[in-house]
Design a protein around this motif. Structure first.
Motif, PDB file in Angstrom:
ATOM      1  N   ARG A  35     -17.445  49.169  25.225  1.00  0.00           N
ATOM      2  CA  ARG A  35     -18.757  48.669  25.676  1.00  0.00           C
ATOM      3  C   ARG A  35     -18.605  47.695  26.836  1.00  0.00           C
ATOM      4  N   TRP A  36     -17.679  46.728  26.709  1.00  0.00           N
ATOM      5  CA  TRP A  36     -17.493  45.735  27.773  1.00  0.00           C
ATOM      6  C   TRP A  36     -16.953  46.382  29.050  1.00  0.00           C
ATOM      7  N   ALA A  37     -16.096  47.385  28.922  1.00  0.00           N
ATOM      8  CA  ALA A  37     -15.562  48.079  30.101  1.00  0.00           C
ATOM      9  C   ALA A  37     -16.701  48.775  30.856  1.00  0.00           C
ATOM     10  N   GLU A  38     -17.599  49.403  30.102  1.00  0.00           N
ATOM     11  CA  GLU A  38     -18.743  50.076  30.735  1.00  0.00           C
ATOM     12  C   GLU A  38     -19.696  49.069  31.372  1.00  0.00           C
ATOM     13  N   LEU A  39     -19.996  47.987  30.658  1.00  0.00           N
ATOM     14  CA  LEU A  39     -20.920  46.976  31.178  1.00  0.00           C
ATOM     15  C   LEU A  39     -20.385  46.282  32.429  1.00  0.00           C
ATOM     16  N   ASN A  40     -19.073  46.070  32.462  1.00  0.00           N
ATOM     17  CA  ASN A  40     -18.469  45.310  33.566  1.00  0.00           C
ATOM     18  C   ASN A  40     -17.753  46.180  34.586  1.00  0.00           C
ATOM     19  N   ASN A  41     -17.782  47.495  34.365  1.00  0.00           N
ATOM     20  CA  ASN A  41     -17.077  48.418  35.253  1.00  0.00           C
ATOM     21  C   ASN A  41     -15.659  47.910  35.508  1.00  0.00           C
ATOM     22  N   ALA A  42     -14.965  47.613  34.414  1.00  0.00           N
ATOM     23  CA  ALA A  42     -13.622  47.037  34.492  1.00  0.00           C
ATOM     24  C   ALA A  42     -12.735  47.663  33.418  1.00  0.00           C
ATOM     25  N   PRO A  43     -11.449  47.690  33.661  1.00  0.00           N
ATOM     26  CA  PRO A  43     -10.524  48.272  32.681  1.00  0.00           C
ATOM     27  C   PRO A  43     -10.231  47.315  31.527  1.00  0.00           C
ATOM     28  N   ILE A  44     -11.111  47.291  30.542  1.00  0.00           N
ATOM     29  CA  ILE A  44     -10.947  46.416  29.386  1.00  0.00           C
ATOM     30  C   ILE A  44     -10.442  47.270  28.226  1.00  0.00           C
ATOM     31  N   LEU A  45      -9.313  46.863  27.680  1.00  0.00           N
ATOM     32  CA  LEU A  45      -8.657  47.622  26.614  1.00  0.00           C
ATOM     33  C   LEU A  45      -8.785  46.885  25.276  1.00  0.00           C
ATOM     34  N   PRO A  46      -8.635  47.588  24.165  1.00  0.00           N
ATOM     35  CA  PRO A  46      -8.737  46.940  22.860  1.00  0.00           C
ATOM     36  C   PRO A  46      -7.812  45.734  22.708  1.00  0.00           C
ATOM     37  N   GLU A  47      -6.629  45.797  23.278  1.00  0.00           N
ATOM     38  CA  GLU A  47      -5.708  44.658  23.154  1.00  0.00           C
ATOM     39  C   GLU A  47      -6.189  43.423  23.915  1.00  0.00           C
ATOM     40  N   HIS A  48      -7.198  43.568  24.763  1.00  0.00           N
ATOM     41  CA  HIS A  48      -7.799  42.431  25.464  1.00  0.00           C
ATOM     42  C   HIS A  48      -8.844  41.716  24.600  1.00  0.00           C
ATOM     43  N   ILE A  49      -9.233  42.346  23.499  1.00  0.00           N
ATOM     44  CA  ILE A  49     -10.317  41.824  22.659  1.00  0.00           C
ATOM     45  C   ILE A  49      -9.734  40.952  21.544  1.00  0.00           C
ATOM     46  N   ASN A  50      -9.355  39.743  21.912  1.00  0.00           N
ATOM     47  CA  ASN A  50      -8.845  38.749  20.981  1.00  0.00           C
ATOM     48  C   ASN A  50      -9.335  37.392  21.447  1.00  0.00           C
ATOM     49  N   CYS A  51     -10.069  36.690  20.593  1.00  0.00           N
ATOM     50  CA  CYS A  51     -10.599  35.385  20.977  1.00  0.00           C
ATOM     51  C   CYS A  51     -10.939  34.576  19.727  1.00  0.00           C
ATOM     52  N   GLU A  52     -10.595  33.298  19.768  1.00  0.00           N
ATOM     53  CA  GLU A  52     -10.898  32.410  18.642  1.00  0.00           C
ATOM     54  C   GLU A  52     -11.989  31.400  18.992  1.00  0.00           C
ATOM     55  N   GLY A  53     -12.589  31.546  20.162  1.00  0.00           N
ATOM     56  CA  GLY A  53     -13.646  30.643  20.602  1.00  0.00           C
ATOM     57  C   GLY A  53     -13.242  29.905  21.867  1.00  0.00           C
ATOM     58  N   CYS A  54     -14.184  29.690  22.760  1.00  0.00           N
ATOM     59  CA  CYS A  54     -13.820  29.141  24.076  1.00  0.00           C
ATOM     60  C   CYS A  54     -13.571  27.634  24.082  1.00  0.00           C
ATOM     61  N   ARG A  55     -14.043  26.917  23.060  1.00  0.00           N
ATOM     62  CA  ARG A  55     -13.856  25.458  23.059  1.00  0.00           C
ATOM     63  C   ARG A  55     -12.791  24.987  22.082  1.00  0.00           C
ATOM     64  N   VAL A  56     -12.078  25.904  21.461  1.00  0.00           N
ATOM     65  CA  VAL A  56     -11.037  25.527  20.504  1.00  0.00           C
ATOM     66  C   VAL A  56      -9.680  26.010  21.008  1.00  0.00           C
ATOM     67  N   ASP A  57      -8.625  25.387  20.518  1.00  0.00           N
ATOM     68  CA  ASP A  57      -7.291  25.868  20.845  1.00  0.00           C
ATOM     69  C   ASP A  57      -7.106  27.238  20.220  1.00  0.00           C
ATOM     70  N   GLY A  58      -6.359  28.071  20.881  1.00  0.00           N
ATOM     71  CA  GLY A  58      -6.094  29.408  20.352  1.00  0.00           C
ATOM     72  C   GLY A  58      -6.314  30.460  21.406  1.00  0.00           C
ATOM     73  N   ILE A  59      -6.128  31.692  21.009  1.00  0.00           N
ATOM     74  CA  ILE A  59      -6.220  32.825  21.926  1.00  0.00           C
ATOM     75  C   ILE A  59      -7.659  33.032  22.404  1.00  0.00           C
ATOM     76  N   LYS A  60      -7.769  33.479  23.653  1.00  0.00           N
ATOM     77  CA  LYS A  60      -9.068  33.766  24.256  1.00  0.00           C
ATOM     78  C   LYS A  60      -8.977  35.076  25.034  1.00  0.00           C
ATOM     79  N   THR A  61     -10.108  35.716  25.227  1.00  0.00           N
ATOM     80  CA  THR A  61     -10.102  36.881  26.112  1.00  0.00           C
ATOM     81  C   THR A  61      -9.776  36.383  27.516  1.00  0.00           C
ATOM     82  N   VAL A  62      -9.321  37.274  28.372  1.00  0.00           N
ATOM     83  CA  VAL A  62      -9.011  36.894  29.757  1.00  0.00           C
ATOM     84  C   VAL A  62     -10.246  36.304  30.424  1.00  0.00           C
ATOM     85  N   PHE A  63     -11.400  36.931  30.181  1.00  0.00           N
ATOM     86  CA  PHE A  63     -12.624  36.415  30.791  1.00  0.00           C
ATOM     87  C   PHE A  63     -12.888  34.986  30.337  1.00  0.00           C
ATOM     88  N   CYS A  64     -12.907  34.776  29.035  1.00  0.00           N
ATOM     89  CA  CYS A  64     -13.224  33.447  28.509  1.00  0.00           C
ATOM     90  C   CYS A  64     -12.200  32.410  28.952  1.00  0.00           C
TER      91      CYS A  64
END
Length: 110
Positions: A35-64
């Motif tokens: 869905r995000w790849a289609e919306l953003n016309n970008a090569p977004i892969l399942p392994e890119h979909i990891n995020c624990e929140g933008c204001r906390v320590d931890g993993i984030k998506t590349v975008f965030c």
């Protein structure tokens, strides 16, 4: 304010990337990446979909982590969220988020 409210006011706990991460849900990662790849016309892969929140320590998506202008601005200004910024009312960037998700403004004022 909850730690999982993003700088822009969106609720990270409702984000599919966050949900896929905390539940280790590969099917949701795949669906979200598609869905995000289609919306953003970008090569977004399942392994890119990891995020624990933008204001906390931890993993984030590349975008965030590094592409979100709102997060970068808030970090530079040292504010907890855009709700603490004196420029929020005239900020077009966070204004777009708020116009698409009025709940974000409630979260920023909360």
């Amino acid at each position: 304010m909850k730690d999982r409210i993003a700088y822009c006011g969106l609720d990270c706990e409702k984000c599919d990337a966050y949900l896929a991460t905390i539940n280790d849900d590969q099917a949701l990662r795949e669906k979200t990446a598609k869905r995000w790849a289609e919306l953003n016309n970008a090569p977004i892969l399942p392994e890119h979909i990891n995020c624990e929140g933008c204001r906390v320590d931890g993993i984030k998506t590349v975008f965030c982590d590094s592409l979100c202008g709102i997060r970068q601005c808030a970090l530079k200004k040292g504010v907890t969220t855009c709700g603490d910024c004196s420029d929020m009312e005239k900020c077009q960037t966070v204004g777009e988020i708020i116009s698409n998700c009025p709940e974000a403004l409630d979260n920023l004022k909360g």
